[in-house]
Design an enzyme around this catalytic site. Structure first.
Site, PDB file in Angstrom:
ATOM      1  N   ARG A 272     -13.173  -8.981   0.899  1.00  0.00           N
ATOM      2  CA  ARG A 272     -11.779  -8.562   0.694  1.00  0.00           C
ATOM      3  C   ARG A 272     -10.850  -9.767   0.886  1.00  0.00           C
ATOM      4  NH1 ARG A 272     -10.066  -3.353   1.165  1.00  0.00           N
ATOM      5  NH2 ARG A 272      -8.105  -4.299   0.516  1.00  0.00           N
TER       6      ARG A 272
ATOM      7  N   GLN B 218      -9.857  -4.121  -3.854  1.00  0.00           N
ATOM      8  CA  GLN B 218     -11.186  -3.661  -3.456  1.00  0.00           C
ATOM      9  C   GLN B 218     -12.198  -3.955  -4.572  1.00  0.00           C
ATOM     10  OE1 GLN B 218     -12.044  -1.841  -0.394  1.00  0.00           O
ATOM     11  NE2 GLN B 218     -14.025  -2.501  -1.153  1.00  0.00           N
TER      12      GLN B 218
ATOM     13  N   HIS C   4      -7.198   0.826  -6.578  1.00  0.00           N
ATOM     14  CA  HIS C   4      -7.419  -0.048  -5.419  1.00  0.00           C
ATOM     15  C   HIS C   4      -8.020  -1.351  -5.976  1.00  0.00           C
ATOM     16  CE1 HIS C   4      -7.759  -1.348  -1.452  1.00  0.00           C
ATOM     17  NE2 HIS C   4      -8.626  -0.500  -0.940  1.00  0.00           N
TER      18      HIS C   4
ATOM     19  N   ASP D 293     -17.413   6.473  -1.735  1.00  0.00           N
ATOM     20  CA  ASP D 293     -16.125   6.417  -1.021  1.00  0.00           C
ATOM     21  C   ASP D 293     -16.008   7.746  -0.279  1.00  0.00           C
ATOM     22  OD1 ASP D 293     -13.546   5.879  -0.135  1.00  0.00           O
ATOM     23  OD2 ASP D 293     -12.574   6.180  -2.078  1.00  0.00           O
TER      24      ASP D 293
ATOM     25  N   ARG E  78       0.884  -1.177   0.000  1.00  0.00           N
ATOM     26  CA  ARG E  78       0.000   0.000   0.000  1.00  0.00           C
ATOM     27  C   ARG E  78       0.913   1.215   0.000  1.00  0.00           C
ATOM     28  NH1 ARG E  78      -5.402   1.264   3.446  1.00  0.00           N
ATOM     29  NH2 ARG E  78      -6.153  -0.052   1.775  1.00  0.00           N
TER      30      ARG E  78
ATOM     31  N   CYS F 234     -16.513   1.271   0.026  1.00  0.00           N
ATOM     32  CA  CYS F 234     -15.296   0.498   0.311  1.00  0.00           C
ATOM     33  C   CYS F 234     -14.919   0.573   1.790  1.00  0.00           C
ATOM     34  CB  CYS F 234     -14.148   1.002  -0.548  1.00  0.00           C
ATOM     35  SG  CYS F 234     -13.833   2.758  -0.354  1.00  0.00           S
TER      36      CYS F 234
HETATM   37  N1   CP Z   1     -11.291  -0.380   2.098  1.00  0.00           N
HETATM   38  C1   CP Z   1     -10.044  -0.395   2.602  1.00  0.00           C
HETATM   39  O1   CP Z   1      -9.059  -0.572   1.872  1.00  0.00           O
HETATM   40  O2   CP Z   1      -9.970  -0.203   3.941  1.00  0.00           O
HETATM   41  P1   CP Z   1      -8.633   0.061   4.774  1.00  0.00           P
HETATM   42  O3   CP Z   1      -8.084   1.383   4.336  1.00  0.00           O
HETATM   43  O4   CP Z   1      -9.041   0.042   6.207  1.00  0.00           O
HETATM   44  O5   CP Z   1      -7.651  -1.047   4.460  1.00  0.00           O
HETATM   45  N1  NVA Z   2     -10.005   6.623  -1.602  1.00  0.00           N
HETATM   46  C1  NVA Z   2      -9.691   6.178  -0.274  1.00  0.00           C
HETATM   47  C2  NVA Z   2      -9.885   4.713  -0.138  1.00  0.00           C
HETATM   48  C3  NVA Z   2      -9.677   4.158   1.243  1.00  0.00           C
HETATM   49  C4  NVA Z   2      -9.824   2.672   1.305  1.00  0.00           C
HETATM   50  C5  NVA Z   2      -8.257   6.557   0.061  1.00  0.00           C
HETATM   51  O1  NVA Z   2      -7.374   6.417  -0.793  1.00  0.00           O
HETATM   52  O2  NVA Z   2      -8.020   7.003   1.171  1.00  0.00           O
END
Ligand code: CP
Ligand code: NVA
Length: 303
Positions: A289, A130, A127, A222, A100, A261
Site C-alpha cells: 500500500r 488498494q 478503492h 474482502d 476517504r 485487502c
Molecule cells: N485495506 C484498507 O484500506 O484498510 P484500512 O481500511 O484499514 O485503511
Molecule cells: N469494502 C470494504 C473495504 C475496506 C478496506 C469497505 O468499504 O469497508
C-alpha cells in the site's frame, strides 16, 4: 493523470508504469527520500482506517513530505462548509488531497474545485490505491510478471471488487468475480471493465459459482459488510456461507495465492487456516500500500 479517483481512465501502460514505480520505490527507497521535500499533503477521512492512514502518513514522511491528518472533528464533510470551499481553502496550503469518503461524488466535487490533485483512498464505488498495491503483490508473487495472470474475487460486489476488476481488465488479466445472486458488482462498471478487458487482451467473468475460480492464480476476499453498509450480518452470513474461503476450497480450486485487502473477519469470509497459510500474501499487499501510494503521489506531483 491530474487526479487519481479510479483506475478506469488509465491505460495499460500507465498502470504498468505505476506498478513498476512502486516496485522500484520498494527496492530503492533512498532514491526517493527527498522526492516530496517541501510538499504537504492533506489526508482526509470520513471513515475509519488503519492501513490507509498509516501507509500514507509514513509513506509521505519517507519521501521527505508532510502529511496533515483531517478527521471529522469539524463534523461531516460539506456540513460546516461546502465541499467547494473546503477544496478551495485546502488548495491554498497543500500540494495534494488524499480523501476517504462515503460518496464518490464528494471526490468529483473536490477535484472540480481544488487546484491540487485528489487521490481516492476509498469511496463507495472504488478503492484504487488498494488495487495498485494488490497487482504489485501479484506481480511480485509471480516472479515479477503479470503475463497470463488470473485472479478470482469471491464475496460481496463492492468498491474493492470494482477497482480490482477494472484494473485487472486494463492490465489484460483474467478476472473472475463470484458473488451470491443479488450481490453482483455494479452493472455499468462491469460493462466498462469487460470492454476494457476485450481491448487489452483480458477477460472479465461474472458468476455465482465458486468453481468458476478453478485454475486461477489467486483467490481474493474482502469483508461481506463494508463500512457504512446497514445490512444485517446474520442475514448476510446465511447467504454468503457457501462463499467462504477455506483450505478445502483453496485445494479444490488449485489456487497458488490468497489475497485480502483487510481488515479480515477471521472465520467469516475466510478461515484462519487460509489467512495464516503459506499461500497468503496479505502482508505483502499491506506493505505495498505504501509503495503503490508513493508511486501514485510521485506520478501526480512530479509531472
Ligand atoms: N485495506 C484498507 O484500506 O484498510 P484500512 O481500511 O484499514 O485503511
Ligand atoms: N469494502 C470494504 C473495504 C475496506 C478496506 C469497505 O468499504 O469497508
Amino acid at each position: 493523470m491530474d487526479d487519481f479517483l479510479s483506475t478506469q481512465e488509465l491505460s495499460k501502460e500507465e498502470l504498468h508504469d505505476l506498478i513498476k514505480l512502486a516496485v522500484d520505490h520498494k527496492q530503492n527507497p533512498s532514491k526517493y527520500s527527498q522526492a516530496l521535500a517541501g510538499k504537504s499533503i492533506a489526508t482526509l477521512y470520513e471513515k475509519p482506517s488503519l492501513r490507509t492512514r498509516v501507509s500514507f502518513d509514513v509513506g509521505i514522511a519517507k519521501m521527505g513530505g508532510h502529511a496533515v491528518y483531517l478527521d471529522q472533528q469539524n463534523g461531516a464533510l460539506g456540513k460546516r462548509e461546502s465541499v467547494k470551499d473546503f477544496a478551495l481553502n485546502l488548495s491554498c496550503w497543500v500540494d495534494a488531497i488524499v480523501a476517504r469518503v462515503f460518496d464518490h461524488q464528494t471526490l468529483v466535487e473536490l477535484a472540480e474545485h481544488s487546484s491540487v490533485p485528489i487521490v481516492n483512498s476509498l469511496c463507495d464505488l472504488y478503492h484504487p490505491c488498494q488495487a495498485i498495491a494488490d497487482y504489485q503483490a501479484l506481480y511480485e508473487a509471480r516472479g515479477n510478471s503479470l503475463e497470463g495472470a488470473s485472479i478470482a474475487y469471491i464475496g460481496d460486489g463492492n468498491n474493492v471488487t470494482h477497482s480490482l476488476m477494472m484494473s485487472g481488465a486494463i492490465l489484460g488479466l483474467k478476472v473472475v468475480v463470484i458473488t451470491p445472486v443479488g450481490y453482483s458488482p455494479d452493472a455499468q462498471i462491469v460493462l466498462k471493465a469487460q470492454k476494457l478487458a476485450a481491448k487489452n487482451g483480458g477477460e472479465v467473468i461474472i458468476s455465482d459459482d465458486v468453481m468458476d475460480a478453478k485454475g486461477v492464480d489467486a483467490i481474493y476476499n474482502d469483508t461481506w459488510i463494508s463500512m457504512g453498509d446497514k445490512r444485517s450480518i446474520d442475514d448476510i452470513k446465511k447467504t454468503f456461507k457457501p462463499y467462504q474461503t477455506n483450505a478445502k476450497l483453496m485445494t479444490d480450486l488449485g489456487a497458488k495465492f490468497f489475497m485480502h485487502c483487510q481488515p479480515v473477519y477471521r472465520g467469516v469470509e475466510v478461515t484462519d487456516e487460509v489467512v495464516d497459510s503459506e499461500q497468503s500474501i496479505l502482508m505483502v499487499q499491506a506493505e505495498n500500500r505504501m509503495h503503490a501510494q508513493n508511486a501514485i503521489l510521485l506520478t501526480l506531483l512530479n509531472k
